[in-house]
Scaffold this active site. Structure first.
Site, PDB file in Angstrom:
ATOM      1  N   GLU A 111      39.748  41.284  20.252  1.00 51.83           N
ATOM      2  CA  GLU A 111      39.577  42.410  19.315  1.00 51.83           C
ATOM      3  C   GLU A 111      38.700  42.696  18.824  1.00 51.83           C
ATOM      4  OE1 GLU A 111      39.814  43.296  14.582  1.00 51.83           O
ATOM      5  OE2 GLU A 111      38.489  41.471  15.388  1.00 51.83           O
ATOM      6  N   ASP A 127      38.778  36.789  17.967  1.00 50.34           N
ATOM      7  CA  ASP A 127      38.517  37.759  16.852  1.00 50.34           C
ATOM      8  C   ASP A 127      37.102  38.231  17.013  1.00 50.34           C
ATOM      9  OD1 ASP A 127      40.459  37.781  14.020  1.00 50.34           O
ATOM     10  OD2 ASP A 127      38.125  37.092  13.503  1.00 50.34           O
TER      11      ASP A 127
HETATM   12  C1  GLC Z   1      39.220  40.663  12.312  1.00 50.65           C
HETATM   13  C2  GLC Z   1      40.438  39.800  12.080  1.00 50.65           C
HETATM   14  C3  GLC Z   1      40.729  40.804  10.355  1.00 50.65           C
HETATM   15  C4  GLC Z   1      39.878  39.643   9.881  1.00 50.65           C
HETATM   16  C5  GLC Z   1      38.802  39.591   9.707  1.00 50.65           C
HETATM   17  C6  GLC Z   1      37.087  38.761  10.127  1.00 50.65           C
HETATM   18  O1  GLC Z   1      39.052  41.756  13.033  1.00 50.65           O
HETATM   19  O2  GLC Z   1      41.212  40.822  12.878  1.00 50.65           O
HETATM   20  O3  GLC Z   1      41.737  39.771   9.958  1.00 50.65           O
HETATM   21  O4  GLC Z   1      38.772  39.579   8.676  1.00 50.65           O
HETATM   22  O5  GLC Z   1      38.677  39.199  11.798  1.00 50.65           O
HETATM   23  O6  GLC Z   1      37.542  37.098  10.506  1.00 50.65           O
HETATM   24  C1  GLC Z   2      36.395  45.993  11.165  1.00 43.63           C
HETATM   25  C2  GLC Z   2      36.203  44.975  12.687  1.00 43.63           C
HETATM   26  C3  GLC Z   2      37.304  44.402  12.235  1.00 43.63           C
HETATM   27  C4  GLC Z   2      38.173  43.817  12.012  1.00 43.63           C
HETATM   28  C5  GLC Z   2      38.419  45.307  10.795  1.00 43.63           C
HETATM   29  C6  GLC Z   2      38.645  43.791   9.398  1.00 43.63           C
HETATM   30  O1  GLC Z   2      36.625  47.282  11.570  1.00 43.63           O
HETATM   31  O2  GLC Z   2      35.560  46.360  12.769  1.00 43.63           O
HETATM   32  O3  GLC Z   2      37.067  43.644  13.881  1.00 43.63           O
HETATM   33  O4  GLC Z   2      39.292  44.059  11.740  1.00 43.63           O
HETATM   34  O5  GLC Z   2      36.805  45.173  10.508  1.00 43.63           O
HETATM   35  O6  GLC Z   2      39.014  45.447   8.376  1.00 43.63           O
END
Ligand code: GLC
Ligand code: GLC
Length: 647
Positions: free
Chosen positions: A332, A290
């Site tokens: 991600e 993540d």
């Molecule tokens: C990732 C998850 C998102 C979350 C963020 C912080 O981007 O997909 O839902 O808010 O990480 O953990």
């Molecule tokens: C930003 C981050 C991503 C996360 C998202 C959540 O785009 O780069 O990791 O999923 O915020 O809204």
């Protein structure tokens, strides 16, 4: 600093010094041999990366030894069945590239109540054809707000409302027996402020305060902030949170209750390695890393995608390949496409979300033109042959328009203006828009904004139903199927956001739930409606009109090896509304993104895909007629060579 030769020498010397530690570990002879072999293969790489990260620390060798011991201990604890899987995967490293790979993602509670519920829904996953199941964070979290589970209080405890770790391990085994790989998140950039490390820090333990990034005053936070992007400017502005108990500012990239871990501290690296391998030993086959972009911070930079973030992941990659090689990483990174690509390699993350394609599929639906999608994909779709994209159209997060401005400029599109248009379009403000979406985290300074909404609503179904317009409804359904057809046929692992297969629409009831109301992402995180799902067998219902064709496309994909691998070539069809690509030099796909009939010249197709012997459309099962190809509104075809006389 050591030279590369010195480093290799040093790594070898260190390993020889550490290996006798195995004598005090209970291992079968064969297991020991396997472990030693893997240590010889991977330890030097891990050592070099750790040296780059922590080599200047006085107690570097102590931390290397801690890391070594953790790897050995968790290898020893790894269940026999998973060690068998390790061997199997080592002999078939391309397992995740096959045509049979089809993913689904859901929240445990919202989809089926709890882990037992997920187990009971196994027949549903099989009916749809899934072989990859991502259960979103199911760990212990704070009461109330937990960012949908992404604020983890304990990586080794399942949220008691969902079940137990033993149940999770059983579920993983059951899924595996049915050919479904369990995918879990590793939320490794931060913990919740209720994690035991945070609690110790709050109690004044300096060692644990050093697990996080804390500052006595605003001096450094202000300096850092000059270069930082705010992730949640509306719901959690800034990147630092004042904690009165500590009397310190805590680094919180996301929400104020999500404390960023301090990877400059090697103790954090090792502690998180243990959590990671613990999860591997429960039977996780794909670990979704993540928010990879944020794990390393350095003053004067954006603190995203820094070289050290890559080194951390690569070091974890090497160590997992020693203790639990069946588990692979998925990145991600929802960032600029160059940076997305930078995490993808068999030594880092062999699989990665494809956020650029995702965003541009929606862009193409809005504009009815595929120019930007085609241009970006022809530049950027190619990745290393042993890696795979995870192609998707929706997930639990917002849609950010993270295409590259330079790609847009190359075809005469102004990226900034185009994003303003897309935001208007998907919030339904642009005249003629079919979409019903909700704005997410508007930043008044940068004018940046993202979009929330369920796929079906964004594709026009909500509007079509409200206006009782059969054509709008039909077009919305076709749009949903069209973009799914692309993720199912372009190279990689298609990932379905469960609920999309039964045309689930936005759910606005989160407004009434205090801990959800300020985060619009909940509009697309409704409880799975099983009463509606039951209608999927009736082809006249909305549910059936999406589920049945989608299920068929999945079956077609899974029964044709032509869909394996990642070699997809996007080309200019000569028609601005029609996306064209050739996969594995055998499959030619065309997708019409407009609400009018379109034609693609046969002469153009012949350049990319000579069909002298005739062709069959796998979707309809019919032979391709001679002459130019005509596509109905939102029609797509999957053509393969076929011995018909129709040509
Ligand atoms: C990732 C998850 C998102 C979350 C963020 C912080 O981007 O997909 O839902 O808010 O990480 O953990
Ligand atoms: C930003 C981050 C991503 C996360 C998202 C959540 O785009 O780069 O990791 O999923 O915020 O809204």
């Amino acid at each position: 600093m050591l030279s590369p030769e010195q480093l290799t020498h040093e790594a070898g010397k260190t390993l020889r010094r550490l290996l006798p530690r195995l004598d005090s570990v209970k291992l079968k002879k064969r297991e020991r041999a396997v472990l030693v072999q893997r240590l010889e293969d991977q330890f030097p790489r891990a050592f070099a990366l750790l040296y780059a990260l922590y080599g200047d620390q006085y107690d570097f060798y102590y931390h290397v030894q801690q890391t070594f011991d953790a790897v050995v201990r968790l290898y020893q604890q790894r269940p026999a069945a998973l060690k068998e899987l390790d061997a199997q995967r080592e002999s078939d490293p391309a397992w995740f590239q096959g045509e049979r790979m089809v993913g689904g993602v859901c929240y445990v509670d919202l989809f089926a109540g709890d882990l037992q519920g997920i187990r009971d829904k196994m027949p549903y996953f099989e009916e749809l054809g899934l072989t990859y199941l991502h259960l979103m964070p199911l760990f212990a979290v704070p009461e109330g707000k937990s960012d949908g589970g992404y604020a983890v209080s304990d990586f080794r405890t399942v949220n008691p409302a969902l079940g137990t770790m033993a149940q999770l391990a059983d579920l993983a085994a059951d899924l595996r027996a049915r050919g479904i790989s369990l995918v879990l998140d590793f939320v490794f950039n931060h913990t919740s402020d209720e994690h035991v490390w945070a609690k110790k820090a709050l109690a004044g333990d300096a060692d644990y305060q050093d697990f996080y990034r804390m500052f006595p005053d605003r001096a450094l936070p202000d300096q850092y902030s000059r270069h930082l992007r705010e992730i949640f400017p509306e719901q959690s502005p800034g990147s630092f949170t004042w904690n009165a108990t500590l009397g310190k500012w805590v680094w919180t990239t996301f929400n104020h209750f999500q404390w960023d871990l301090n990877y400059a501290n090697p103790a954090v690296f090792t502690a998180m390695l243990e959590e990671m391998l613990f999860l591997a030993n429960q039977g996780v086959e794909v670990l979704r890393l993540d928010a990879v972009a944020f794990v390393w911070k350095q003053l004067g930079t954006t603190c995203e995608n820094l070289p050290q973030a890559h080194q951390i992941i690569q070091a974890y990659n090497a160590l997992v390949r020693i203790a639990a090689p069946a588990m692979i990483f998925k990145s991600e990174a929802i960032v600029h496409p160059d940076n997305v690509a930078s995490y993808i390699s068999s030594d880092e993350c062999p699989i990665s979300y494809n956020p650029t394609m995702m965003a541009l599929l929606w862009e193409a639906l809005a504009t009815r033109e595929v120019r930007l999608l085609r241009h970006s994909m022809s530049k950027r779709f190619e990745i290393a042959p042993d890696c795979a994209w995870v192609n998707y159209v929706r997930v639990h997060d917002d849609i950010g328009w993270s295409f590259a401005d330079e790609d847009a400029a190359e075809i005469g599109i102004n990226g900034f203006d185009h994003r303003q248009f897309l935001n208007q379009f998907y919030t339904g403000q642009f005249p003629g828009s079919f979409a019903t979406g909700v704005p997410f985290n508007f930043n008044p300074i940068t004018r940046d904004m993202r979009i929330c909404g369920m796929g079906a609503s964004l594709a026009g179904l909500e509007q079509g139903i409200a206006q009782e317009n059969a054509t709008y409804i039909e077009h919305a359904i076709r749009r949903v199927l069209l973009i799914h057809s692309v993720i199912l046929s372009a190279g990689g692992i298609p990932l379905i956001y469960l609920g999309d297969e039964i045309a689930t629409r936005n759910d606005y009831r989160y407004h009434d739930v205090p801990q959800k109301a300020d985060d619009n992402r909940w509009v697309h995180r409704p409880a799975f409606d099983w009463a509606r799902a039951d209608k999927r067998h009736d082809a006249s219902t909305l549910e059936g009109r999406v589920f049945q064709p989608l299920q068929r496309l999945i079956q077609i994909r899974k029964s044709n090896p032509v869909f394996a691998g990642n070699r997809t070539l996007f080309f200019d069809t000569g028609n601005a509304h029609v996306l064209g690509y050739v996969h594995n030099r055998q499959l030619l796909a065309l997708a019409n993104f407009s609400d009018f009939e379109q034609t693609v010249s046969r002469a153009v197709l012949d350049v990319y895909w000579p069909t002298a012997g005739g062709a069959v459309d796998l979707v309809t099962g019919t032979a391709l007629a001679a002459g130019d190809v005509r596509l109905q509104p939102y029609q797509f075809v999957w053509l393969v060579a076929g011995d018909t006389d129709a040509s």
